[in-house]
Design an enzyme around this catalytic site. Structure first.
Site, PDB file in Angstrom:
ATOM      1  N   GLY A   1       0.761  -1.347   0.072  1.00  0.00           N
ATOM      2  CA  GLY A   1       0.142  -0.028   0.057  1.00  0.00           C
ATOM      3  C   GLY A   1       0.853   1.238   0.150  1.00  0.00           C
ATOM      4  CB  CYS A   2       3.810   2.261   1.997  1.00  0.00           C
ATOM      5  SG  CYS A   2       2.715   2.220   3.619  1.00  0.00           S
ATOM      6  CB  THR A   3       5.151   0.327  -2.823  1.00  0.00           C
ATOM      7  OG1 THR A   3       6.130  -0.156  -1.774  1.00  0.00           O
ATOM      8  CG2 THR A   3       5.777   0.378  -4.184  1.00  0.00           C
TER       9      THR A   3
END
Length: 155
Positions: A46-48
């Site tokens: 998700g952060c990527t």
């Protein structure tokens, strides 16, 4: 309960190391508009996705007068690896002590798979040139968030 920032609040000051270990301060952006976003952990799916969305929209955000800064509890080495792996061109700052995360209301109780846990609350803030919060968004989704932000930016 973590206190939350509201539009009109003065953005809490910070100085944190970037992926090179150089200190970056919110005051470096005084006189400019800046998107400050908080994310749980570098190199997670998700952060990527969120970071790559910011990367891919950076020129558009810059054209609208916004700089972008990402903050997570990660250490410098992990941030540098994330930056290099994803070709990120905006500052990634590390807050391993979570002091800045707490001050901004981006760390505290949250729901994770139906359980209440302590952790990073994915959050995005627009900070105006005067250092005041223009928009505070908590519990944002990693996917589609940047596109939504671009639609909602003040003209």
């Amino acid at each position: 309960m973590t206190s939350r920032l509201e539009p009109g609040d003065t953005a809490p000051a910070f100085t944190l190391p970037d992926s090179e270990g150089k200190p970056v301060s919110l005051s470096d952006y005084l006189g400019k508009s800046v998107v400050v976003y908080f994310y749980p952990a570098a190199s997670t799916p998700g952060c990527t996705k969120q970071a790559c969305d910011f990367r891919d929209s950076l020129a558009q955000l810059n054209d609208l007068g916004y700089a972008v800064v990402g903050i997570s509890p990660d250490k410098q080495e992990k941030l540098a690896k994330f930056r290099d792996a994803e070709g990120l061109t905006f500052p990634l700052l590390g807050d391993p002590d979570k002091e800045v995360l707490v001050e901004w209301g981006a760390f505290g109780e949250k729901q994770n798979y139906g359980r209440t846990v302590q952790g990073v609350i994915r959050s995005t803030f627009l900070v105006g040139p005067d250092g005041k919060i223009v928009k505070a968004m908590y519990n944002v989704r990693a996917t589609g968030h940047v596109a939504k932000l671009l639609r909602e930016l003040p003209a």
